[in-house]
Design a protein around this motif. Structure first.
Motif, PDB file in Angstrom:
ATOM      1  N   VAL A  65       0.832  -1.209   0.000  1.00  0.00           N
ATOM      2  CA  VAL A  65       0.000   0.000   0.000  1.00  0.00           C
ATOM      3  C   VAL A  65       0.862   1.252   0.000  1.00  0.00           C
ATOM      4  N   ASP A  66       1.981   1.241   0.740  1.00  0.00           N
ATOM      5  CA  ASP A  66       2.874   2.398   0.759  1.00  0.00           C
ATOM      6  C   ASP A  66       3.608   2.574  -0.570  1.00  0.00           C
ATOM      7  N   ARG A  67       3.967   1.466  -1.208  1.00  0.00           N
ATOM      8  CA  ARG A  67       4.780   1.542  -2.434  1.00  0.00           C
ATOM      9  C   ARG A  67       3.918   1.721  -3.688  1.00  0.00           C
ATOM     10  N   LEU A  68       2.849   0.949  -3.824  1.00  0.00           N
ATOM     11  CA  LEU A  68       2.054   0.958  -5.057  1.00  0.00           C
ATOM     12  C   LEU A  68       0.855   1.892  -4.994  1.00  0.00           C
ATOM     13  N   GLY A  69       0.441   2.281  -3.814  1.00  0.00           N
ATOM     14  CA  GLY A  69      -0.668   3.208  -3.699  1.00  0.00           C
ATOM     15  C   GLY A  69      -1.903   2.591  -3.063  1.00  0.00           C
ATOM     16  N   ARG A  70      -2.755   3.457  -2.536  1.00  0.00           N
ATOM     17  CA  ARG A  70      -3.965   3.024  -1.837  1.00  0.00           C
ATOM     18  C   ARG A  70      -5.065   2.583  -2.811  1.00  0.00           C
ATOM     19  N   ARG A  71      -5.182   3.285  -3.925  1.00  0.00           N
ATOM     20  CA  ARG A  71      -6.295   3.031  -4.846  1.00  0.00           C
ATOM     21  C   ARG A  71      -6.305   1.600  -5.398  1.00  0.00           C
ATOM     22  N   ALA A 121      -5.146  -1.109  -4.174  1.00  0.00           N
ATOM     23  CA  ALA A 121      -5.488  -2.055  -3.110  1.00  0.00           C
ATOM     24  C   ALA A 121      -6.984  -2.036  -2.814  1.00  0.00           C
ATOM     25  N   LEU A 122      -7.560  -0.835  -2.728  1.00  0.00           N
ATOM     26  CA  LEU A 122      -8.988  -0.731  -2.416  1.00  0.00           C
ATOM     27  C   LEU A 122      -9.846  -1.295  -3.543  1.00  0.00           C
ATOM     28  N   VAL A 123      -9.480  -1.010  -4.785  1.00  0.00           N
ATOM     29  CA  VAL A 123     -10.263  -1.531  -5.916  1.00  0.00           C
ATOM     30  C   VAL A 123     -10.236  -3.057  -5.921  1.00  0.00           C
ATOM     31  N   ALA A 124      -9.039  -3.635  -5.786  1.00  0.00           N
ATOM     32  CA  ALA A 124      -8.923  -5.092  -5.785  1.00  0.00           C
ATOM     33  C   ALA A 124      -9.664  -5.703  -4.596  1.00  0.00           C
ATOM     34  N   LEU A 176      -7.238  -2.595   5.610  1.00  0.00           N
ATOM     35  CA  LEU A 176      -5.944  -1.914   5.656  1.00  0.00           C
ATOM     36  C   LEU A 176      -5.975  -0.632   4.831  1.00  0.00           C
ATOM     37  N   GLY A 177      -6.543  -0.725   3.627  1.00  0.00           N
ATOM     38  CA  GLY A 177      -6.543   0.430   2.737  1.00  0.00           C
ATOM     39  C   GLY A 177      -7.317   1.609   3.288  1.00  0.00           C
ATOM     40  N   VAL A 178      -8.524   1.368   3.826  1.00  0.00           N
ATOM     41  CA  VAL A 178      -9.330   2.495   4.291  1.00  0.00           C
ATOM     42  C   VAL A 178      -8.725   3.140   5.530  1.00  0.00           C
ATOM     43  N   ASN A 179      -8.128   2.336   6.421  1.00  0.00           N
ATOM     44  CA  ASN A 179      -7.502   2.927   7.612  1.00  0.00           C
ATOM     45  C   ASN A 179      -6.242   3.700   7.254  1.00  0.00           C
TER      46      ASN A 179
END
Length: 397
Positions: A63-69, A71-74, A111-114
């Protein structure tokens, strides 16, 4: 600094909560339909969480390296597919497999939303985590309440889980094109100093607080509605207790969001942990069903600030650019409670009954109160973020 938009963050929390409320109530329909024992229900729930921990093991770094978006979409898309599959299960093995699929997906959403909420706190310079978690509680209350009504008119788990799967898939599309808060860039260590570590005493303390809260919450979400049905209460009350629990949690998070700037985190944690423990015990010995509803509403209100406070403490304690890993660590260790609590409570219920099993939740909520004394009173060390903003790693600014 321009205050970022929190609308999409709130939507993500609401949908995360909605799935929790729907699943918790519909389990009371699925369990008798498949002929599951409390032990089998606990095993399936724990397997799903174990799969989630596997996702979280490296999720914070991703999440830190590739981005939040991404992770949330998947995560939302995968959770939607898992509920679609769960709507068609006919055996324990199929239910177990669907829970594993759900755990793999919904953990990355959690994890993504927090992490996104922690990004918002850093950018806004205010304690907002509890307010975002209020949307989780509102969604959970809406999910549990609508399912209680649905069960009363004969709408069982199959059409409900299918509809939920479609809603989660639609949320994935919204996140793919919506506006999220910008993550802070990692701050390089000064020359001659080692790289900042995300794991420190405050993150460990926050982890323990979230673990014990999740342990009690996992017992209630997995077994409470089934216990009330077995205890002779009608389906509306069995679902209504969980709806009241989450509605009170929503109200509590609204209240605590407004008071945390004036009341120390330590004081809040000690008081709410004690109240939640006492109210859980009272609810199990309530003489009437509606009295139990009132007691568990108090539990929901008292528990409401604990997890967002833990996530907030961890996110603020981590150096800039490392909040995903800190929140990921807290979440992954906290998730182990959702493995241990259904297994432990299920084994206790098979031997001594659900009443005794649910009593264990009162003990773990008392542990939260004890850990609250470890939160220091004053402001912690302050770190400078990119752009000159100063962030406190302790009390909210």
């Amino acid at each position: 600094m321009t205050r970022p938009s929190g609308a999409l963050v709130a939507l993500c929390f609401a949908m995360l909560g909605f799935h929790v409320g729907v699943r918790a109530v519909q389990l009371s329909d699925l369990v008798p339909a498949l002929g599951l024992t409390p032990g089998e229900l606990g095993l399936a729930s724990s397997a799903g969480v174990l799969a989630g921990i596997a996702t979280l093991a490296g999720g914070g770094l991703v999440v830190d390296r590739l981005g939040r978006r991404p992770a949330l979409v998947a995560g939302f898309a995968g959770a939607g597919a898992a509920f679609a599959a769960m709507s068609a299960v006919d055996s324990f093995v199929q239910f177990l497999a669907a829970n594993v699929a759900l755990g793999l997906s919904i953990s990355i959403v959690d994890l993504g939303v927090n992490t996104v909420a922690s990004d918002y706190e850093r950018a806004a310079g205010a304690h907002t985590m509890t307010g975002f978690h209020s949307w989780f509680s509102l969604g959970a209350a809406a999910g549990a309440g609508s399912c209680a009504v649905g069960l009363a008119v004969g709408i069982g788990f199959r059409p409900t889980f299918l509809a939920l799967g479609l809603m989660l898939a639609a949320t994935a599309l919204v996140v793919a094109f919506g506006r999220l808060p910008q993550a802070a860039r990692p701050s390089p260590a000064p020359a001659g100093e080692p790289r900042a570590r995300f794991l420190g005493p405050l993150v460990l303390l926050a982890t323990a607080i979230v673990f014990f809260c999740f342990f009690g919450d996992g017992i209630l979400e997995t077994f409470l509605s089934t216990y009330l049905r077995i205890d002779g209460h009608d389906v509306v009350l069995a679902g209504g207790v969980l709806a009241a629990f989450h509605a009170a949690s929503w109200g509590g998070r609204i209240v605590f969001q407004r008071t945390l700037s004036r009341v120390k985190e330590r004081t809040v944690l000690v008081i709410v942990g004690t109240v939640a423990s006492a109210a859980t015990a009272a609810g199990l010995y309530a003489p009437a069903g509606w009295a139990a509803l009132g007691c568990f509403a108090v539990v929901g209100f008292a528990l409401s600030p604990i997890v967002p406070l833990g996530m907030s403490i961890a996110g603020r304690a981590a150096p800039a650019g490392h909040s995903g890993r800190a929140v990921g660590f807290v979440t992954s260790v906290g998730y182990t409670a959702f493995i241990l609590s259904p297994l432990t409570a299920g084994a206790i219920a098979d031997r001594w009954g659900l009443h005794t099993a649910i009593s264990l939740a009162a003990v773990t909520m008392g542990a939260v109160a004890a850990l609250g004394f470890g939160v220091r009173r004053g402001r912690r060390s302050r770190e400078r973020e990119p752009g000159g903003a100063v962030a406190s790693s302790g009390e909210p600014r």
